[in-house]
Design an enzyme around this catalytic site. Sequence first.
Site, short mmCIF file in Angstrom:
data_model
loop_
_atom_site.label_atom_id
_atom_site.label_comp_id
_atom_site.label_asym_id
_atom_site.label_seq_id
_atom_site.Cartn_x
_atom_site.Cartn_y
_atom_site.Cartn_z
N PRO A 1 -22.30 5.58 1.83
CA PRO A 1 -21.04 5.15 2.66
C PRO A 1 -19.79 5.22 1.90
O PRO A 1 -19.58 4.62 0.92
CB PRO A 1 -21.55 3.73 3.10
CG PRO A 1 -22.55 3.16 2.31
CD PRO A 1 -23.29 4.40 1.62
N ASN A 2 -18.82 5.72 2.88
CA ASN A 2 -17.58 5.76 2.62
C ASN A 2 -17.09 6.87 1.53
O ASN A 2 -16.00 7.36 1.41
CB ASN A 2 -16.80 4.55 2.05
CG ASN A 2 -17.14 3.43 3.04
OD1 ASN A 2 -16.52 3.29 4.31
ND2 ASN A 2 -17.83 2.35 2.87
N ARG B 1 -9.46 8.03 -0.15
CA ARG B 1 -9.83 6.64 -0.35
C ARG B 1 -9.46 6.06 -1.75
O ARG B 1 -10.06 6.69 -2.65
CB ARG B 1 -11.42 6.44 -0.24
CG ARG B 1 -12.11 5.19 -0.41
CD ARG B 1 -13.44 5.48 -0.41
NE ARG B 1 -13.99 3.74 -0.85
CZ ARG B 1 -15.42 3.84 -1.37
NH1 ARG B 1 -16.05 4.92 -1.38
NH2 ARG B 1 -15.85 2.59 -1.24
N ASP C 1 -36.56 0.96 -2.47
CA ASP C 1 -37.90 1.19 -2.37
C ASP C 1 -38.14 2.79 -2.02
O ASP C 1 -39.17 3.46 -2.63
CB ASP C 1 -38.41 0.50 -1.26
CG ASP C 1 -38.69 -0.89 -1.47
OD1 ASP C 1 -38.58 -1.40 -2.91
OD2 ASP C 1 -39.12 -1.83 -0.67
N HIS D 1 -22.12 7.05 -10.42
CA HIS D 1 -21.07 6.45 -9.73
C HIS D 1 -19.64 7.28 -10.29
O HIS D 1 -19.67 7.45 -11.70
CB HIS D 1 -20.97 4.97 -10.12
CG HIS D 1 -22.00 4.09 -9.52
ND1 HIS D 1 -22.37 3.90 -8.30
CD2 HIS D 1 -23.34 3.96 -10.20
CE1 HIS D 1 -23.30 3.17 -8.23
NE2 HIS D 1 -24.09 3.14 -9.45
N ARG E 1 -20.12 -5.68 -7.83
CA ARG E 1 -20.53 -4.37 -8.37
C ARG E 1 -21.16 -4.37 -9.49
O ARG E 1 -21.80 -3.24 -10.11
CB ARG E 1 -19.15 -3.57 -8.40
CG ARG E 1 -18.38 -3.41 -7.17
CD ARG E 1 -17.38 -2.40 -7.25
NE ARG E 1 -16.27 -2.62 -6.48
CZ ARG E 1 -16.42 -2.15 -4.82
NH1 ARG E 1 -17.37 -1.39 -4.50
NH2 ARG E 1 -15.44 -2.40 -4.09
N SER F 1 -16.53 5.88 -10.30
CA SER F 1 -15.90 4.62 -11.06
C SER F 1 -16.95 4.00 -12.02
O SER F 1 -18.20 4.24 -11.72
CB SER F 1 -15.32 3.39 -10.17
OG SER F 1 -16.30 2.69 -9.36
N GLU G 1 -28.95 8.11 -11.01
CA GLU G 1 -27.96 7.28 -10.08
C GLU G 1 -26.72 7.64 -10.89
O GLU G 1 -26.53 7.32 -11.94
CB GLU G 1 -28.35 5.83 -10.30
CG GLU G 1 -27.35 4.79 -9.74
CD GLU G 1 -27.54 3.26 -9.95
OE1 GLU G 1 -28.62 3.01 -10.34
OE2 GLU G 1 -26.75 2.66 -9.89
N ARG H 1 -15.42 -3.67 -12.60
CA ARG H 1 -14.72 -3.91 -11.38
C ARG H 1 -15.11 -5.31 -10.93
O ARG H 1 -15.76 -6.06 -11.63
CB ARG H 1 -15.07 -2.76 -10.29
CG ARG H 1 -14.39 -1.46 -10.94
CD ARG H 1 -14.85 -0.20 -9.80
NE ARG H 1 -14.02 -0.50 -8.80
CZ ARG H 1 -14.38 0.01 -7.21
NH1 ARG H 1 -15.32 0.91 -7.57
NH2 ARG H 1 -13.79 -0.30 -6.22
N ASN I 1 -25.43 8.98 -5.42
CA ASN I 1 -24.45 7.95 -5.49
C ASN I 1 -24.66 7.03 -4.37
O ASN I 1 -24.13 7.42 -3.07
CB ASN I 1 -23.18 8.51 -5.37
CG ASN I 1 -22.06 7.53 -5.61
OD1 ASN I 1 -22.21 6.20 -5.34
ND2 ASN I 1 -20.71 7.89 -6.01
N TYR J 1 -10.97 6.58 -7.19
CA TYR J 1 -11.91 7.57 -7.02
C TYR J 1 -11.42 9.06 -7.42
O TYR J 1 -12.16 10.01 -7.24
CB TYR J 1 -12.64 7.46 -5.57
CG TYR J 1 -13.48 6.40 -5.38
CD1 TYR J 1 -14.61 5.93 -6.22
CD2 TYR J 1 -12.84 5.19 -4.76
CE1 TYR J 1 -15.02 4.66 -5.90
CE2 TYR J 1 -13.62 3.81 -4.31
CZ TYR J 1 -14.71 3.78 -5.16
OH TYR J 1 -15.31 2.54 -4.76
N ALA K 1 -21.84 1.54 -1.77
CA ALA K 1 -22.04 0.16 -1.64
C ALA K 1 -23.55 -0.49 -1.49
O ALA K 1 -23.95 -1.59 -1.83
CB ALA K 1 -21.22 -0.51 -0.54
C1 DQA Z 1 -19.07 3.78 -6.14
C2 DQA Z 1 -19.04 2.40 -6.59
C3 DQA Z 1 -19.59 1.27 -5.62
O1 DQA Z 1 -19.38 0.12 -6.12
C4 DQA Z 1 -18.64 1.63 -4.30
O2 DQA Z 1 -19.37 0.68 -3.40
C5 DQA Z 1 -18.46 3.06 -3.80
C6 DQA Z 1 -18.43 4.14 -4.88
C7 DQA Z 1 -18.64 4.85 -7.19
O3 DQA Z 1 -19.20 6.13 -7.23
O4 DQA Z 1 -17.92 4.39 -8.05
O5 DQA Z 1 -18.64 3.19 -2.66
O6 DQA Z 1 -20.61 4.01 -6.11
#
Ligand code: DQA
Length: 149
Positions: free
Chosen positions: A12-13, A20, A88, A104, A115, A106, A102, A111, A75, A25, A78
């Site tokens: 998401p996002n 954003r 799962d 990220h 997180r 950031s 996995e 942070r 990624n 980011y 959140a």
């Molecule tokens: C994120 C870090 C997460 O805490 C955050 O909710 C994101 C992006 C990152 O790529 O740094 O949406 O996964």
Amino acid sequence: MTMARVLVLNGPNLGRLGSREPEVYGAQDLSALRVLLAENAPEGTEIDVRQTDDEAELIGWLHEAVDAGEPVILNPAAFTHYSYALRDAAALVTTAGLPLIEVHISNPHAREEFRHTSVISGVATGVIAGLGFDSYLLALTAIGRLSAR
Ligand code: DQA
């Protein structure tokens, strides 16, 4: 495992990348990520970059990876911090013997406190964070090396 396709799944996002919180980011959007990964993909490997705000859709894509025998760069955004359903589904990938890295953009550990927990990391093959889009590039390198083993 095939290296014919690598699924690069974004939660998401992350569709808002570019506008954003650019100080966190960066200024580049998902299409720039798509280009970067395609340019650095091994010959004959398709990079399928997707994004959704929907937990169910993301879970469905992990099921697809299992069924197709394809490695995943994830990624979870959140969802990282609280989605046991996504955990799962990620476990289905790694218990099938497929790599799931996995990533990220950031460094979540630098942070807010919420997180600092990832419910995904415990079932991931590896975790790369804090390096901007290079987190994805390094994950792609790792998948290439794992599949050559
Ligand atoms: C994120 C870090 C997460 O805490 C955050 O909710 C994101 C992006 C990152 O790529 O740094 O949406 O996964």
